[in-house]
Design an enzyme around this catalytic site. Structure first.
Site, mmCIF file in Angstrom:
data_model
loop_
_atom_site.group_PDB
_atom_site.id
_atom_site.type_symbol
_atom_site.label_atom_id
_atom_site.label_comp_id
_atom_site.label_asym_id
_atom_site.label_seq_id
_atom_site.Cartn_x
_atom_site.Cartn_y
_atom_site.Cartn_z
ATOM 1 N N ASP A 78 0.816 -1.217 0.000
ATOM 2 C CA ASP A 78 0.000 0.000 0.000
ATOM 3 C C ASP A 78 0.847 1.262 0.000
ATOM 4 O O ASP A 78 0.454 2.282 -0.574
ATOM 5 C CB ASP A 78 -0.931 0.010 1.216
ATOM 6 C CG ASP A 78 -2.167 -0.840 0.987
ATOM 7 O OD1 ASP A 78 -2.088 -1.793 0.193
ATOM 8 O OD2 ASP A 78 -3.211 -0.557 1.605
ATOM 9 N N CYS A 119 0.977 -8.125 5.036
ATOM 10 C CA CYS A 119 0.573 -6.729 4.860
ATOM 11 C C CYS A 119 -0.921 -6.558 4.618
ATOM 12 O O CYS A 119 -1.680 -7.506 4.607
ATOM 13 C CB CYS A 119 1.430 -6.081 3.780
ATOM 14 S SG CYS A 119 3.144 -5.863 4.347
ATOM 15 N N ASP A 120 -1.298 -5.303 4.378
ATOM 16 C CA ASP A 120 -2.649 -4.812 4.605
ATOM 17 C C ASP A 120 -3.793 -5.686 4.101
ATOM 18 O O ASP A 120 -4.669 -6.064 4.860
ATOM 19 C CB ASP A 120 -2.791 -3.423 3.984
ATOM 20 C CG ASP A 120 -1.950 -2.386 4.697
ATOM 21 O OD1 ASP A 120 -0.935 -2.765 5.299
ATOM 22 O OD2 ASP A 120 -2.293 -1.200 4.660
ATOM 23 N N LYS A 121 -3.877 -5.951 2.807
ATOM 24 C CA LYS A 121 -5.038 -6.656 2.268
ATOM 25 C C LYS A 121 -4.815 -8.152 2.194
ATOM 26 O O LYS A 121 -5.764 -8.912 1.969
ATOM 27 C CB LYS A 121 -5.393 -6.113 0.873
ATOM 28 C CG LYS A 121 -5.541 -4.602 0.812
ATOM 29 C CD LYS A 121 -6.445 -4.050 1.910
ATOM 30 C CE LYS A 121 -6.461 -2.538 1.969
ATOM 31 N NZ LYS A 121 -5.175 -1.900 2.267
ATOM 32 N N CYS A 191 5.016 -2.497 8.203
ATOM 33 C CA CYS A 191 5.395 -1.178 8.737
ATOM 34 C C CYS A 191 5.084 -1.071 10.223
ATOM 35 O O CYS A 191 4.055 -1.527 10.697
ATOM 36 C CB CYS A 191 4.724 -0.074 7.937
ATOM 37 S SG CYS A 191 5.349 0.019 6.244
ATOM 38 N N GLU A 442 -6.950 4.740 -0.223
ATOM 39 C CA GLU A 442 -6.556 5.358 1.043
ATOM 40 C C GLU A 442 -6.088 6.788 0.801
ATOM 41 O O GLU A 442 -5.522 7.096 -0.247
ATOM 42 C CB GLU A 442 -5.430 4.555 1.699
ATOM 43 C CG GLU A 442 -5.880 3.207 2.201
ATOM 44 C CD GLU A 442 -4.780 2.430 2.903
ATOM 45 O OE1 GLU A 442 -5.103 1.426 3.533
ATOM 46 O OE2 GLU A 442 -3.597 2.838 2.817
ATOM 47 N N SER A 468 -5.341 5.119 5.546
ATOM 48 C CA SER A 468 -4.305 4.199 5.988
ATOM 49 C C SER A 468 -4.373 4.067 7.500
ATOM 50 O O SER A 468 -4.800 4.985 8.206
ATOM 51 C CB SER A 468 -2.934 4.742 5.578
ATOM 52 O OG SER A 468 -1.905 4.097 6.281
#
Length: 552
Positions: A78, A119-121, A191, A442, A468
Protein backbone atom coordinates in the site's frame (compact mmCIF):
# COMPACT_ATOMS: atom_id res chain seq x y z
CA UNK A 1 -8.80 -37.89 4.66
CA UNK A 2 -9.97 -35.11 2.32
CA UNK A 3 -6.99 -35.48 0.00
CA UNK A 4 -7.94 -39.10 -0.70
CA UNK A 5 -10.15 -37.57 -3.39
CA UNK A 6 -7.01 -36.97 -5.46
CA UNK A 7 -4.75 -39.83 -4.37
CA UNK A 8 -6.48 -43.00 -3.09
CA UNK A 9 -7.48 -46.02 -5.13
CA UNK A 10 -6.42 -47.54 -8.44
CA UNK A 11 -8.42 -44.95 -10.38
CA UNK A 12 -6.24 -42.17 -8.96
CA UNK A 13 -3.04 -43.56 -10.51
CA UNK A 14 -2.89 -40.63 -13.00
CA UNK A 15 -3.03 -38.09 -10.16
CA UNK A 16 -0.35 -39.95 -8.19
CA UNK A 17 1.77 -40.02 -11.33
CA UNK A 18 1.59 -36.23 -11.49
CA UNK A 19 2.62 -35.94 -7.83
CA UNK A 20 5.55 -38.25 -8.52
CA UNK A 21 6.57 -36.04 -11.45
CA UNK A 22 7.39 -33.41 -8.81
CA UNK A 23 9.44 -35.85 -6.76
CA UNK A 24 6.90 -36.80 -4.09
CA UNK A 25 7.33 -40.34 -2.78
CA UNK A 26 4.57 -42.83 -2.05
CA UNK A 27 4.97 -42.13 1.66
CA UNK A 28 4.68 -38.37 1.17
CA UNK A 29 1.57 -38.84 -0.96
CA UNK A 30 -0.04 -41.11 1.67
CA UNK A 31 0.37 -38.47 4.39
CA UNK A 32 -2.01 -35.51 4.93
CA UNK A 33 -1.39 -32.88 2.24
CA UNK A 34 -1.03 -29.39 3.68
CA UNK A 35 -1.21 -26.28 1.52
CA UNK A 36 1.39 -23.67 2.42
CA UNK A 37 -0.17 -20.49 1.06
CA UNK A 38 2.68 -18.02 0.73
CA UNK A 39 2.49 -14.37 -0.34
CA UNK A 40 6.26 -13.94 -0.72
CA UNK A 41 7.44 -11.47 -3.34
CA UNK A 42 10.28 -9.04 -4.01
CA UNK A 43 8.00 -5.99 -4.12
CA UNK A 44 6.72 -5.62 -0.56
CA UNK A 45 9.11 -5.14 2.39
CA UNK A 46 6.64 -6.96 4.61
CA UNK A 47 6.85 -9.98 2.31
CA UNK A 48 10.49 -10.07 1.18
CA UNK A 49 11.37 -12.57 3.92
CA UNK A 50 8.32 -14.82 3.74
CA UNK A 51 10.33 -17.47 1.91
CA UNK A 52 12.12 -18.10 5.22
CA UNK A 53 8.83 -18.23 7.08
CA UNK A 54 7.50 -20.75 4.56
CA UNK A 55 10.58 -22.96 4.92
CA UNK A 56 10.08 -22.99 8.69
CA UNK A 57 6.39 -23.82 8.29
CA UNK A 58 7.22 -26.71 5.96
CA UNK A 59 9.80 -28.00 8.44
CA UNK A 60 7.14 -28.01 11.14
CA UNK A 61 4.66 -29.84 8.91
CA UNK A 62 7.22 -32.54 8.13
CA UNK A 63 8.15 -32.86 11.81
CA UNK A 64 4.50 -33.59 12.56
CA UNK A 65 4.23 -36.24 9.85
CA UNK A 66 2.45 -34.50 6.98
CA UNK A 67 3.46 -33.29 3.52
CA UNK A 68 3.65 -29.55 2.73
CA UNK A 69 2.86 -28.21 -0.73
CA UNK A 70 3.55 -24.53 -1.31
CA UNK A 71 1.85 -22.12 -3.69
CA UNK A 72 1.90 -18.34 -3.91
CA UNK A 73 -0.65 -15.55 -4.04
CA UNK A 74 -0.26 -11.88 -4.93
CA UNK A 75 0.41 -9.04 -2.49
CA UNK A 76 0.37 -5.26 -2.95
CA UNK A 77 2.43 -2.76 -0.95
CA UNK A 78 0.00 0.00 0.00
CA UNK A 79 2.85 2.40 0.69
CA UNK A 80 4.30 2.06 -2.81
CA UNK A 81 0.79 2.13 -4.33
CA UNK A 82 -0.13 5.29 -2.38
CA UNK A 83 -1.08 8.56 -4.04
CA UNK A 84 -1.63 7.38 -7.62
CA UNK A 85 -3.80 5.02 -9.68
CA UNK A 86 -2.10 2.06 -8.03
CA UNK A 87 -4.09 2.60 -4.84
CA UNK A 88 -7.26 1.71 -6.73
CA UNK A 89 -5.80 -1.80 -6.93
CA UNK A 90 -5.15 -2.30 -3.21
CA UNK A 91 -8.46 -3.15 -1.55
CA UNK A 92 -9.65 -5.09 -4.58
CA UNK A 93 -6.80 -7.58 -4.15
CA UNK A 94 -8.45 -8.77 -0.91
CA UNK A 95 -11.09 -10.52 -3.02
CA UNK A 96 -8.57 -11.71 -5.63
CA UNK A 97 -6.49 -13.34 -2.90
CA UNK A 98 -9.49 -15.01 -1.27
CA UNK A 99 -10.82 -16.25 -4.60
CA UNK A 100 -7.46 -17.61 -5.77
CA UNK A 101 -6.91 -19.52 -2.52
CA UNK A 102 -10.41 -20.96 -2.77
CA UNK A 103 -9.67 -22.12 -6.32
CA UNK A 104 -6.33 -23.74 -5.45
CA UNK A 105 -7.54 -25.47 -2.29
CA UNK A 106 -10.72 -26.78 -3.87
CA UNK A 107 -8.98 -27.88 -7.07
CA UNK A 108 -6.33 -29.90 -5.24
CA UNK A 109 -8.35 -31.04 -2.19
CA UNK A 110 -5.80 -30.24 0.52
CA UNK A 111 -6.41 -31.54 4.02
CA UNK A 112 -5.43 -28.28 5.69
CA UNK A 113 -3.62 -25.04 5.01
CA UNK A 114 -1.12 -22.66 6.57
CA UNK A 115 -1.62 -19.05 5.51
CA UNK A 116 1.45 -16.78 5.32
CA UNK A 117 0.51 -13.11 4.86
CA UNK A 118 1.86 -9.94 6.40
CA UNK A 119 0.57 -6.73 4.86
CA UNK A 120 -2.65 -4.81 4.61
CA UNK A 121 -5.04 -6.66 2.27
CA UNK A 122 -3.27 -9.99 2.28
CA UNK A 123 -4.15 -10.79 5.90
CA UNK A 124 -7.91 -10.25 5.51
CA UNK A 125 -7.88 -11.85 2.07
CA UNK A 126 -6.41 -15.02 3.56
CA UNK A 127 -8.78 -14.96 6.54
CA UNK A 128 -11.74 -14.61 4.18
CA UNK A 129 -10.46 -17.64 2.27
CA UNK A 130 -10.03 -19.65 5.48
CA UNK A 131 -13.58 -18.87 6.55
CA UNK A 132 -15.01 -19.64 3.11
CA UNK A 133 -13.17 -22.88 2.32
CA UNK A 134 -13.50 -24.09 5.92
CA UNK A 135 -10.79 -26.70 6.09
CA UNK A 136 -8.37 -26.78 9.06
CA UNK A 137 -6.27 -23.62 8.82
CA UNK A 138 -3.76 -21.56 10.76
CA UNK A 139 -2.23 -18.18 9.98
CA UNK A 140 1.40 -17.22 10.59
CA UNK A 141 2.41 -13.76 9.43
CA UNK A 142 5.83 -12.34 8.69
CA UNK A 143 5.89 -10.00 11.68
CA UNK A 144 6.39 -6.26 12.15
CA UNK A 145 9.31 -4.17 10.96
CA UNK A 146 11.45 -2.56 13.63
CA UNK A 147 11.02 1.19 14.03
CA UNK A 148 13.65 3.40 12.46
CA UNK A 149 15.96 5.76 14.33
CA UNK A 150 17.67 9.03 13.54
CA UNK A 151 19.92 9.79 16.47
CA UNK A 152 17.71 9.30 19.51
CA UNK A 153 14.47 9.96 17.60
CA UNK A 154 12.25 7.07 16.57
CA UNK A 155 10.60 7.18 13.14
CA UNK A 156 8.53 5.05 10.78
CA UNK A 157 7.05 5.17 7.29
CA UNK A 158 4.44 7.68 8.41
CA UNK A 159 7.28 10.01 9.42
CA UNK A 160 8.41 10.04 5.78
CA UNK A 161 4.93 10.75 4.45
CA UNK A 162 4.59 13.62 6.92
CA UNK A 163 8.12 14.73 6.07
CA UNK A 164 7.01 15.41 2.49
CA UNK A 165 4.49 17.94 3.78
CA UNK A 166 6.99 19.42 6.20
CA UNK A 167 9.58 19.84 3.44
CA UNK A 168 7.07 21.49 1.10
CA UNK A 169 6.19 23.93 3.89
CA UNK A 170 9.85 24.76 4.52
CA UNK A 171 9.81 23.19 7.98
CA UNK A 172 12.61 20.70 7.27
CA UNK A 173 15.53 20.63 4.84
CA UNK A 174 16.09 18.31 1.90
CA UNK A 175 18.79 16.62 4.00
CA UNK A 176 16.26 16.03 6.79
CA UNK A 177 13.80 14.47 4.37
CA UNK A 178 16.52 12.24 2.93
CA UNK A 179 17.50 11.14 6.44
CA UNK A 180 13.90 10.05 7.00
CA UNK A 181 13.87 8.25 3.66
CA UNK A 182 17.08 6.40 4.56
CA UNK A 183 16.24 5.43 8.14
CA UNK A 184 12.48 5.11 8.66
CA UNK A 185 12.20 1.57 7.30
CA UNK A 186 15.29 -0.31 8.52
CA UNK A 187 14.45 -3.76 7.17
CA UNK A 188 11.88 -6.43 6.44
CA UNK A 189 8.47 -6.62 8.07
CA UNK A 190 5.10 -4.93 8.06
CA UNK A 191 5.40 -1.18 8.74
CA UNK A 192 6.17 -0.70 12.40
CA UNK A 193 3.15 1.18 13.80
CA UNK A 194 -0.36 0.06 14.67
CA UNK A 195 -1.25 0.44 11.03
CA UNK A 196 -3.61 -1.85 9.11
CA UNK A 197 -1.26 -4.80 8.60
CA UNK A 198 -0.21 -5.04 12.22
CA UNK A 199 -3.74 -4.45 13.47
CA UNK A 200 -5.01 -7.36 11.38
CA UNK A 201 -2.09 -9.59 12.40
CA UNK A 202 -2.90 -8.85 16.05
CA UNK A 203 -6.60 -9.52 15.52
CA UNK A 204 -5.81 -12.85 13.83
CA UNK A 205 -4.39 -13.85 17.20
CA UNK A 206 -7.51 -12.64 18.99
CA UNK A 207 -9.87 -14.44 16.60
CA UNK A 208 -8.07 -17.66 17.47
CA UNK A 209 -6.69 -18.50 14.01
CA UNK A 210 -3.07 -17.59 14.82
CA UNK A 211 -0.74 -18.57 17.64
CA UNK A 212 0.01 -16.16 20.51
CA UNK A 213 2.79 -13.81 19.46
CA UNK A 214 1.74 -13.71 15.81
CA UNK A 215 0.84 -10.02 15.89
CA UNK A 216 3.90 -8.64 17.66
CA UNK A 217 7.06 -10.79 17.40
CA UNK A 218 9.36 -8.67 15.19
CA UNK A 219 10.09 -10.00 11.72
CA UNK A 220 13.84 -10.22 12.33
CA UNK A 221 13.66 -12.30 15.51
CA UNK A 222 14.41 -16.01 15.66
CA UNK A 223 11.24 -16.33 17.74
CA UNK A 224 9.31 -15.62 14.53
CA UNK A 225 10.95 -18.62 12.81
CA UNK A 226 10.20 -20.82 15.82
CA UNK A 227 6.58 -19.67 15.77
CA UNK A 228 6.38 -20.60 12.08
CA UNK A 229 7.65 -24.11 12.85
CA UNK A 230 5.07 -24.39 15.62
CA UNK A 231 2.35 -23.30 13.20
CA UNK A 232 3.45 -26.03 10.80
CA UNK A 233 3.25 -28.63 13.54
CA UNK A 234 -0.06 -27.30 14.83
CA UNK A 235 -1.85 -27.51 11.47
CA UNK A 236 -1.29 -31.28 11.44
CA UNK A 237 -2.92 -31.52 14.86
CA UNK A 238 -5.86 -29.42 13.62
CA UNK A 239 -6.27 -31.76 10.64
CA UNK A 240 -6.16 -34.84 12.88
CA UNK A 241 -8.80 -33.35 15.19
CA UNK A 242 -10.79 -31.88 12.26
CA UNK A 243 -10.91 -28.42 13.87
CA UNK A 244 -12.10 -25.98 11.22
CA UNK A 245 -12.33 -22.16 11.05
CA UNK A 246 -16.10 -22.43 11.54
CA UNK A 247 -15.41 -23.96 14.96
CA UNK A 248 -13.31 -20.93 15.90
CA UNK A 249 -14.86 -17.96 14.06
CA UNK A 250 -17.96 -17.52 16.22
CA UNK A 251 -19.91 -14.37 17.00
CA UNK A 252 -18.09 -14.21 20.33
CA UNK A 253 -14.69 -14.47 18.63
CA UNK A 254 -15.52 -11.44 16.48
CA UNK A 255 -16.72 -9.56 19.56
CA UNK A 256 -13.36 -10.32 21.19
CA UNK A 257 -11.55 -9.06 18.09
CA UNK A 258 -13.51 -5.81 18.13
CA UNK A 259 -12.84 -5.32 21.84
CA UNK A 260 -9.08 -5.75 21.40
CA UNK A 261 -9.22 -3.53 18.32
CA UNK A 262 -10.71 -0.78 20.50
CA UNK A 263 -8.15 -1.33 23.25
CA UNK A 264 -5.24 -1.19 20.80
CA UNK A 265 -6.59 1.82 18.87
CA UNK A 266 -6.33 -0.17 15.66
CA UNK A 267 -6.74 0.84 12.05
CA UNK A 268 -10.10 2.01 10.70
CA UNK A 269 -9.69 -0.58 7.95
CA UNK A 270 -10.67 -3.29 10.42
CA UNK A 271 -14.21 -1.94 10.11
CA UNK A 272 -14.08 -3.13 6.49
CA UNK A 273 -12.25 -6.39 7.05
CA UNK A 274 -13.86 -7.93 10.14
CA UNK A 275 -17.41 -7.72 8.69
CA UNK A 276 -16.15 -9.20 5.41
CA UNK A 277 -14.54 -12.16 7.22
CA UNK A 278 -17.62 -12.63 9.41
CA UNK A 279 -19.85 -12.63 6.35
CA UNK A 280 -18.14 -15.80 5.12
CA UNK A 281 -19.34 -17.72 8.18
CA UNK A 282 -22.84 -16.23 8.09
CA UNK A 283 -22.29 -13.60 10.78
CA UNK A 284 -23.45 -10.02 10.30
CA UNK A 285 -21.30 -7.45 12.10
CA UNK A 286 -23.30 -4.27 11.75
CA UNK A 287 -21.97 -0.86 12.72
CA UNK A 288 -24.19 -0.64 15.81
CA UNK A 289 -22.46 -3.70 17.30
CA UNK A 290 -19.11 -2.01 16.67
CA UNK A 291 -20.19 1.13 18.52
CA UNK A 292 -21.64 -0.86 21.41
CA UNK A 293 -18.30 -2.62 21.91
CA UNK A 294 -16.40 0.66 21.55
CA UNK A 295 -18.60 2.27 24.20
CA UNK A 296 -17.70 -0.35 26.81
CA UNK A 297 -14.04 -1.00 25.95
CA UNK A 298 -11.24 1.26 27.23
CA UNK A 299 -8.38 2.37 24.99
CA UNK A 300 -5.21 0.95 26.59
CA UNK A 301 -2.57 1.66 23.94
CA UNK A 302 -1.42 4.64 21.90
CA UNK A 303 0.90 3.20 19.31
CA UNK A 304 2.04 5.08 16.21
CA UNK A 305 0.34 7.02 14.62
CA UNK A 306 -1.62 7.87 17.79
CA UNK A 307 1.51 7.87 19.98
CA UNK A 308 5.25 7.26 20.02
CA UNK A 309 5.31 3.52 20.70
CA UNK A 310 5.67 0.86 18.01
CA UNK A 311 4.80 -2.81 17.68
CA UNK A 312 8.17 -3.93 19.04
CA UNK A 313 7.34 -1.98 22.22
CA UNK A 314 4.00 -3.77 22.44
CA UNK A 315 5.81 -7.09 22.05
CA UNK A 316 8.23 -6.39 24.89
CA UNK A 317 5.35 -5.09 27.03
CA UNK A 318 3.58 -8.44 26.85
CA UNK A 319 1.94 -8.40 23.45
CA UNK A 320 -1.65 -8.90 22.44
CA UNK A 321 -2.19 -11.60 25.05
CA UNK A 322 -1.32 -9.14 27.83
CA UNK A 323 -3.80 -6.61 26.45
CA UNK A 324 -6.42 -9.37 26.45
CA UNK A 325 -5.55 -10.26 30.03
CA UNK A 326 -6.15 -6.65 31.08
CA UNK A 327 -9.52 -6.59 29.31
CA UNK A 328 -10.52 -9.86 30.96
CA UNK A 329 -10.16 -8.25 34.39
CA UNK A 330 -13.40 -6.38 33.72
CA UNK A 331 -15.16 -9.20 31.91
CA UNK A 332 -14.77 -7.61 28.48
CA UNK A 333 -13.81 -10.81 26.64
CA UNK A 334 -15.35 -14.22 26.03
CA UNK A 335 -12.81 -16.59 27.54
CA UNK A 336 -14.25 -20.04 26.83
CA UNK A 337 -13.62 -20.02 23.08
CA UNK A 338 -11.68 -22.52 20.97
CA UNK A 339 -8.37 -21.40 19.41
CA UNK A 340 -5.77 -23.06 17.19
CA UNK A 341 -3.57 -23.63 20.23
CA UNK A 342 -5.99 -26.33 21.35
CA UNK A 343 -6.64 -24.22 24.43
CA UNK A 344 -9.32 -21.68 25.20
CA UNK A 345 -8.80 -17.93 25.09
CA UNK A 346 -8.79 -17.88 28.88
CA UNK A 347 -6.11 -20.57 29.09
CA UNK A 348 -3.98 -18.77 26.51
CA UNK A 349 -3.96 -15.44 28.36
CA UNK A 350 -3.98 -16.45 32.04
CA UNK A 351 -0.23 -15.94 32.52
CA UNK A 352 0.19 -13.07 30.03
CA UNK A 353 0.93 -10.13 32.28
CA UNK A 354 1.78 -6.57 31.28
CA UNK A 355 5.52 -5.89 31.54
CA UNK A 356 5.44 -2.17 30.75
CA UNK A 357 2.45 -0.08 31.79
CA UNK A 358 3.77 2.86 29.79
CA UNK A 359 2.96 0.89 26.63
CA UNK A 360 -0.12 -1.02 27.81
CA UNK A 361 -2.11 1.00 30.31
CA UNK A 362 -3.75 -0.88 33.21
CA UNK A 363 -7.47 -1.44 32.83
CA UNK A 364 -8.23 0.99 35.66
CA UNK A 365 -6.09 3.78 34.15
CA UNK A 366 -6.79 3.79 30.39
CA UNK A 367 -6.15 6.56 27.89
CA UNK A 368 -9.93 6.78 27.59
CA UNK A 369 -12.87 4.82 28.95
CA UNK A 370 -14.09 4.06 25.44
CA UNK A 371 -12.49 2.48 22.40
CA UNK A 372 -10.15 3.91 19.80
CA UNK A 373 -12.64 3.64 16.90
CA UNK A 374 -16.08 5.23 16.62
CA UNK A 375 -18.88 4.96 14.07
CA UNK A 376 -20.56 8.32 13.44
CA UNK A 377 -23.84 9.00 11.68
CA UNK A 378 -25.86 11.98 10.54
CA UNK A 379 -27.38 13.46 7.43
CA UNK A 380 -23.92 13.45 5.81
CA UNK A 381 -23.41 9.74 6.54
CA UNK A 382 -26.81 8.08 7.05
CA UNK A 383 -25.29 4.58 6.87
CA UNK A 384 -22.26 5.54 8.93
CA UNK A 385 -18.64 6.64 8.77
CA UNK A 386 -15.64 5.67 10.90
CA UNK A 387 -13.07 7.76 12.75
CA UNK A 388 -10.00 6.73 14.75
CA UNK A 389 -10.89 8.67 17.88
CA UNK A 390 -7.65 7.73 19.62
CA UNK A 391 -5.70 9.70 16.98
CA UNK A 392 -7.93 12.82 16.95
CA UNK A 393 -6.56 16.03 18.55
CA UNK A 394 -8.72 17.06 21.54
CA UNK A 395 -9.83 20.35 20.01
CA UNK A 396 -11.23 18.59 16.93
CA UNK A 397 -13.41 16.18 18.90
CA UNK A 398 -16.09 18.79 18.33
CA UNK A 399 -15.72 21.10 15.36
CA UNK A 400 -17.68 23.24 12.94
CA UNK A 401 -16.20 24.56 9.72
CA UNK A 402 -16.73 25.32 6.03
CA UNK A 403 -16.52 22.54 3.47
CA UNK A 404 -13.71 22.45 0.92
CA UNK A 405 -14.84 19.96 -1.70
CA UNK A 406 -12.53 17.86 -3.89
CA UNK A 407 -13.11 14.97 -6.28
CA UNK A 408 -9.83 13.11 -5.66
CA UNK A 409 -7.00 12.68 -3.20
CA UNK A 410 -4.51 14.15 -5.67
CA UNK A 411 -6.45 17.44 -5.84
CA UNK A 412 -6.38 17.76 -2.06
CA UNK A 413 -2.71 16.87 -1.79
CA UNK A 414 -1.83 19.60 -4.27
CA UNK A 415 -4.07 22.15 -2.53
CA UNK A 416 -2.45 21.43 0.83
CA UNK A 417 1.09 21.77 -0.49
CA UNK A 418 0.17 25.04 -2.24
CA UNK A 419 -1.22 26.54 0.98
CA UNK A 420 -4.83 26.64 -0.19
CA UNK A 421 -6.28 24.97 2.93
CA UNK A 422 -6.98 27.16 5.95
CA UNK A 423 -7.35 26.46 9.65
CA UNK A 424 -10.91 25.43 10.46
CA UNK A 425 -11.67 23.99 7.01
CA UNK A 426 -13.44 20.66 6.62
CA UNK A 427 -12.01 18.91 3.57
CA UNK A 428 -14.45 16.68 1.69
CA UNK A 429 -13.03 14.11 -0.76
CA UNK A 430 -15.71 12.26 -2.67
CA UNK A 431 -16.13 9.80 -5.54
CA UNK A 432 -13.37 7.73 -3.93
CA UNK A 433 -15.67 5.01 -2.55
CA UNK A 434 -15.79 1.32 -3.49
CA UNK A 435 -17.78 2.02 -6.66
CA UNK A 436 -16.78 5.62 -7.26
CA UNK A 437 -13.01 5.21 -7.04
CA UNK A 438 -13.32 2.47 -7.93
CA UNK A 439 -11.44 0.59 -5.27
CA UNK A 440 -11.83 2.92 -2.26
CA UNK A 441 -8.34 4.40 -2.16
CA UNK A 442 -6.56 5.36 1.04
CA UNK A 443 -5.97 9.06 1.70
CA UNK A 444 -2.65 8.86 3.53
CA UNK A 445 -0.90 11.38 1.28
CA UNK A 446 -3.39 14.21 2.03
CA UNK A 447 -3.56 13.48 5.77
CA UNK A 448 0.22 13.22 6.04
CA UNK A 449 0.54 16.48 4.12
CA UNK A 450 -1.81 18.14 6.62
CA UNK A 451 0.42 16.92 9.44
CA UNK A 452 3.57 17.98 7.64
CA UNK A 453 2.41 21.56 7.01
CA UNK A 454 1.14 21.90 10.58
CA UNK A 455 -2.63 21.76 9.99
CA UNK A 456 -3.48 18.32 11.38
CA UNK A 457 -4.84 19.84 14.61
CA UNK A 458 -6.90 22.48 12.82
CA UNK A 459 -8.48 20.78 9.79
CA UNK A 460 -10.90 17.84 9.52
CA UNK A 461 -11.17 15.53 6.52
CA UNK A 462 -14.22 13.54 5.40
CA UNK A 463 -14.27 11.00 2.56
CA UNK A 464 -16.14 8.06 1.09
CA UNK A 465 -12.69 6.57 0.54
CA UNK A 466 -10.47 4.99 3.19
CA UNK A 467 -7.57 5.95 5.39
CA UNK A 468 -4.30 4.20 5.99
CA UNK A 469 -3.79 2.79 9.44
CA UNK A 470 -0.97 5.35 9.59
CA UNK A 471 -3.41 8.26 9.37
CA UNK A 472 -3.90 10.56 12.34
CA UNK A 473 -6.21 13.51 12.84
CA UNK A 474 -9.95 14.17 12.61
CA UNK A 475 -10.34 11.95 9.56
CA UNK A 476 -13.71 10.38 8.81
CA UNK A 477 -13.72 7.60 6.24
CA UNK A 478 -16.09 5.05 4.68
CA UNK A 479 -18.87 7.66 4.43
CA UNK A 480 -21.94 5.71 3.33
CA UNK A 481 -23.79 5.86 1.04
CA UNK A 482 -20.91 6.95 -1.18
CA UNK A 483 -21.12 9.77 -3.72
CA UNK A 484 -21.32 7.37 -6.67
CA UNK A 485 -24.56 6.03 -5.20
CA UNK A 486 -25.94 9.55 -4.68
CA UNK A 487 -25.16 9.62 -1.00
CA UNK A 488 -25.47 13.04 0.70
CA UNK A 489 -21.71 13.56 0.42
CA UNK A 490 -22.36 14.15 -3.31
CA UNK A 491 -24.53 17.16 -2.40
CA UNK A 492 -21.89 19.07 -0.41
CA UNK A 493 -20.79 22.39 -1.90
CA UNK A 494 -17.84 24.63 -1.07
CA UNK A 495 -18.68 26.80 1.93
CA UNK A 496 -21.42 24.57 3.38
CA UNK A 497 -20.99 24.33 7.13
CA UNK A 498 -20.26 20.89 8.53
CA UNK A 499 -20.50 20.00 12.22
CA UNK A 500 -18.52 17.20 13.84
CA UNK A 501 -19.25 15.80 17.31
CA UNK A 502 -17.29 12.62 17.97
CA UNK A 503 -18.47 12.11 21.54
CA UNK A 504 -22.08 12.21 20.35
CA UNK A 505 -21.17 10.27 17.18
CA UNK A 506 -22.62 12.78 14.71
CA UNK A 507 -21.55 14.15 11.34
CA UNK A 508 -23.89 16.87 10.12
CA UNK A 509 -24.19 18.86 6.91
CA UNK A 510 -25.89 22.12 7.93
CA UNK A 511 -28.07 22.30 4.85
CA UNK A 512 -31.88 21.80 4.88
CA UNK A 513 -32.95 18.31 3.89
CA UNK A 514 -35.04 19.70 1.03
CA UNK A 515 -31.97 21.42 -0.41
CA UNK A 516 -29.85 18.27 -0.07
CA UNK A 517 -32.57 16.33 -1.90
CA UNK A 518 -32.78 18.98 -4.63
CA UNK A 519 -29.01 18.97 -5.18
CA UNK A 520 -28.93 15.19 -5.46
CA UNK A 521 -31.83 15.13 -7.92
CA UNK A 522 -30.10 17.44 -10.38
CA UNK A 523 -26.80 15.55 -10.37
CA UNK A 524 -25.92 13.92 -13.69
CA UNK A 525 -25.77 10.11 -13.69
CA UNK A 526 -22.51 8.79 -12.27
CA UNK A 527 -20.09 7.88 -15.02
CA UNK A 528 -17.61 5.10 -14.09
CA UNK A 529 -14.00 6.28 -14.17
CA UNK A 530 -12.77 2.89 -15.37
CA UNK A 531 -14.60 0.95 -18.08
CA UNK A 532 -12.57 -2.20 -18.58
CA UNK A 533 -10.67 -4.87 -16.73
CA UNK A 534 -10.88 -6.06 -13.15
CA UNK A 535 -11.53 -2.58 -11.72
CA UNK A 536 -14.61 -2.23 -13.90
CA UNK A 537 -15.96 -5.65 -12.92
CA UNK A 538 -15.23 -4.88 -9.27
CA UNK A 539 -17.15 -1.58 -9.44
CA UNK A 540 -20.19 -3.46 -10.74
CA UNK A 541 -20.14 -6.06 -7.96
CA UNK A 542 -18.92 -4.26 -4.84
CA UNK A 543 -21.33 -3.28 -2.10
CA UNK A 544 -21.24 -0.37 0.34
CA UNK A 545 -18.39 0.23 2.77
CA UNK A 546 -20.98 -0.19 5.54
CA UNK A 547 -21.13 -3.92 4.62
CA UNK A 548 -17.34 -4.34 4.54
CA UNK A 549 -17.14 -3.61 0.79
CA UNK A 550 -17.95 -7.24 0.04
CA UNK A 551 -18.89 -8.39 -3.45
CA UNK A 552 -22.41 -9.33 -4.52
Amino acid sequence: MRSDTVKKGFEKAPQRSLFKAMGYTDEEIRRPLIAVVNSWNEVVPGHIHLDRIAEAVKAGIRLAGATPMEFNVIGVCDGIAMGHIGMKYSLITRELIADSIEAMVMAHQFDGMVLIPNCDKIVPGMLIAAARVNIPAILISGGPMLAGKIGDKVCDLNSVFEGVGAYSAGKISEEDLYALEENACPGCGSCSGMFTANTMNCLSEVLGLALPGNGTIPAVMAARIRLAKMAGMKIVELVEKDIKPSDILTVEAFENALAVDMALGGSTNTILHLPAIANEVGIKLNLDIINAISDRTPNLCKLSPAGQHHIEDLYFAGGVQAVMNELSKKGLLHLNLMTVTGKTVGENIKDANVKNYNVIRPIDNPYSETGGLVIVRGNLAPDGAVVKKSAVPPKLMKHRGPARVFESGEEVFEAILKGKIQKGDVIVIRYEGPKGGPGMREMLSPTSALAGVGLIEDVALITDGRFSGATRGACFGHVSPEAAERGPIAAVQDGDMISIDIENKTLTLEVPEEEIKRRLEILPPFEPKVKKGYLYRYSKLVRSASTGAILE
